[in-house]
Design a protein around this motif. Structure first.
Motif, PDB file in Angstrom:
ATOM      1  N   ASP A 141       0.816  -1.216   0.000  1.00  9.64           N
ATOM      2  CA  ASP A 141       0.000   0.000   0.000  1.00  9.64           C
ATOM      3  C   ASP A 141       0.851   1.269   0.000  1.00  9.64           C
ATOM      4  O   ASP A 141       0.539   2.227  -0.708  1.00  9.64           O
ATOM      5  CB  ASP A 141      -0.946   0.010   1.209  1.00  9.64           C
ATOM      6  CG  ASP A 141      -2.120  -0.944   1.002  1.00  9.64           C
ATOM      7  OD1 ASP A 141      -2.218  -1.508  -0.108  1.00  9.64           O
ATOM      8  OD2 ASP A 141      -2.916  -1.108   1.938  1.00  9.64           O
ATOM      9  N   ALA A 142       1.925   1.267   0.788  1.00  4.83           N
ATOM     10  CA  ALA A 142       2.754   2.473   0.867  1.00  4.83           C
ATOM     11  C   ALA A 142       3.348   2.790  -0.511  1.00  4.83           C
ATOM     12  O   ALA A 142       3.355   3.951  -0.945  1.00  4.83           O
ATOM     13  CB  ALA A 142       3.857   2.291   1.904  1.00  4.83           C
ATOM     14  N   ARG A 144       2.149   1.922  -3.434  1.00  2.00           N
ATOM     15  CA  ARG A 144       1.075   2.362  -4.337  1.00  2.00           C
ATOM     16  C   ARG A 144       0.694   3.816  -4.062  1.00  2.00           C
ATOM     17  O   ARG A 144       0.451   4.597  -4.988  1.00  2.00           O
ATOM     18  CB  ARG A 144      -0.156   1.463  -4.164  1.00  2.00           C
ATOM     19  CG  ARG A 144       0.035   0.052  -4.710  1.00  2.00           C
ATOM     20  CD  ARG A 144      -1.051  -0.877  -4.181  1.00  2.00           C
ATOM     21  NE  ARG A 144      -2.372  -0.449  -4.595  1.00  2.00           N
ATOM     22  CZ  ARG A 144      -3.496  -0.632  -3.877  1.00  2.00           C
ATOM     23  NH1 ARG A 144      -3.440  -1.220  -2.703  1.00  2.00           N
ATOM     24  NH2 ARG A 144      -4.641  -0.218  -4.332  1.00  2.00           N
ATOM     25  N   ILE A 145       0.625   4.180  -2.778  1.00  2.00           N
ATOM     26  CA  ILE A 145       0.250   5.563  -2.433  1.00  2.00           C
ATOM     27  C   ILE A 145       1.325   6.537  -2.913  1.00  2.00           C
ATOM     28  O   ILE A 145       1.025   7.561  -3.531  1.00  2.00           O
ATOM     29  CB  ILE A 145       0.027   5.712  -0.905  1.00  2.00           C
ATOM     30  CG1 ILE A 145      -1.137   4.830  -0.438  1.00  2.00           C
ATOM     31  CG2 ILE A 145      -0.235   7.174  -0.534  1.00  2.00           C
ATOM     32  CD1 ILE A 145      -1.229   4.654   1.081  1.00  2.00           C
ATOM     33  N   CYS A 146       2.596   6.217  -2.645  1.00  2.00           N
ATOM     34  CA  CYS A 146       3.687   7.099  -3.076  1.00  2.00           C
ATOM     35  C   CYS A 146       3.684   7.292  -4.589  1.00  2.00           C
ATOM     36  O   CYS A 146       3.882   8.402  -5.088  1.00  2.00           O
ATOM     37  CB  CYS A 146       5.043   6.524  -2.669  1.00  2.00           C
ATOM     38  SG  CYS A 146       5.385   6.659  -0.919  1.00  2.00           S
ATOM     39  N   SER A 148       1.189   6.929  -6.691  1.00  2.00           N
ATOM     40  CA  SER A 148       0.017   7.705  -7.087  1.00  2.00           C
ATOM     41  C   SER A 148       0.261   9.184  -6.811  1.00  2.00           C
ATOM     42  O   SER A 148      -0.046  10.060  -7.632  1.00  2.00           O
ATOM     43  CB  SER A 148      -1.206   7.200  -6.316  1.00  2.00           C
ATOM     44  OG  SER A 148      -2.294   8.075  -6.480  1.00  2.00           O
ATOM     45  N   MET A 149       0.852   9.474  -5.643  1.00  2.00           N
ATOM     46  CA  MET A 149       1.148  10.849  -5.246  1.00  2.00           C
ATOM     47  C   MET A 149       2.164  11.476  -6.219  1.00  2.00           C
ATOM     48  O   MET A 149       2.005  12.611  -6.652  1.00  2.00           O
ATOM     49  CB  MET A 149       1.687  10.826  -3.813  1.00  2.00           C
ATOM     50  CG  MET A 149       1.811  12.168  -3.154  1.00  2.00           C
ATOM     51  SD  MET A 149       3.467  12.846  -3.442  1.00  2.00           S
ATOM     52  CE  MET A 149       3.381  14.326  -2.480  1.00  2.00           C
TER      53      MET A 149
END
Lengths: 191, 191
Positions: A141-142, A144-146, A148-149
């Motif tokens: 998840d981390a 994927r979030i990074c 996306s950001m």
């Protein structure tokens, strides 16, 4: 301007340039072939002589972005480690976002363009391969979030009208610096 | 569902909830009062009983975001140094983006919402004050680029449909980590 001008002497590039300006102002959906013809001071038939539909024009506008993207994917995929592939992909993404600032502003988030890209298997495939390189083999998840950001941050600032006065060189340098600072956050949590 | 249901018993919140779902699906422009009434199974008159226009509904949907934003601006402005103000503003921006994930997805980049915000002096003023805190007293190009990248990155990932399965807690933690990594890049170049 006069109507029904002969198609000779008005190049494909002039149509794409006029279309890009109009897409930026009205969105792809809000732009018609007639508006493109009017902007060029030619007849709709003259535009048809070059392109058979608005979709064809929109695809031609975004094609250089995808040409760059497939080259980037090929270069990155040939690299030896997931880390090196990801670093190349991020550096390439920043370079592309800056080089295609004007096209990206239209391309990014336009529902008609999204639909066109989804309908073309080869464009869809390029995006999926680039996403896979960016996320790495087993994204948590981390990561994927990074990613996306990073992707929305890089494209968002490259197309930010408030930064229109900033040179490509400065934009490239600072975005690359920002991206390289975020990158370890995506990697460190991975096994 | 039956038409012309009495307005009693169907709350303001149900209208806002239905409107938000429809705004997310069709954009604000593509949503009518009739569609909102149909979604609730009530008459258009029943919706009018609560709100007198679609703009009023859209404003009510985004109001909680602006309530949070003005609180954040007041807290940050009261802090002692530009660095502390900026850090509070970034932390607050991440918190807001995550807490209002669903509203932000509609709010962010919708031309009707943009128009509404521009037409309301108090909303416009809140955004300008937050931007000033984020940019600091004398923003240079690097600071402006970093802040643009952070703002679009944070809102872009908070509203990324590909991250819909990620919990608010994880999203908040990772975005804050990313933002804190980018922040020094914005500050270091400042005198």
């Amino acid at each position: 301007m006069a109507k029904a001008v002969s198609p000779r002497g008005f190049a494909r590039e002039r149509v794409l340039e006029a279309a890009l300006s109009l897409f930026a102002e009205h969105g792809v959906k809000g732009t018609s072939l007639q508006m493109i013809a009017d902007r060029l001071g030619v007849s709709k038939a003259a535009v048809y002589y070059q392109f058979h539909s608005k979709d064809e024009i929109a695809l031609a506008v975004i094609q250089p972005v995808f040409d760059d993207m497939i080259r980037l994917v090929r270069i990155a995929e040939a690299m030896s480690t997931p880390e090196a592939r990801r670093e190349a992909a991020i550096s390439g993404m920043v370079e592309m976002a800056v080089r295609h600032r004007r096209v990206s502003a239209v391309f990014h988030g336009d529902p008609v363009i999204d639909g066109l890209v989804h309908s073309r298997a080869e464009l869809q495939d390029t995006i999926e391969r680039l996403t896979e390189i960016l996320l790495g083999p087993e994204p948590d998840d981390a990561g994927r979030i990074c990613m996306s950001m990073l992707a929305s941050g890089v494209y968002g600032s490259a197309t930010d009208p408030a930064l229109a006065d900033v040179s490509d060189e400065d934009l490239h340098r600072v975005l690359l610096d920002c991206a390289q600072r975020v990158l370890p956050a995506a990697s460190k949590v991975k096994a």
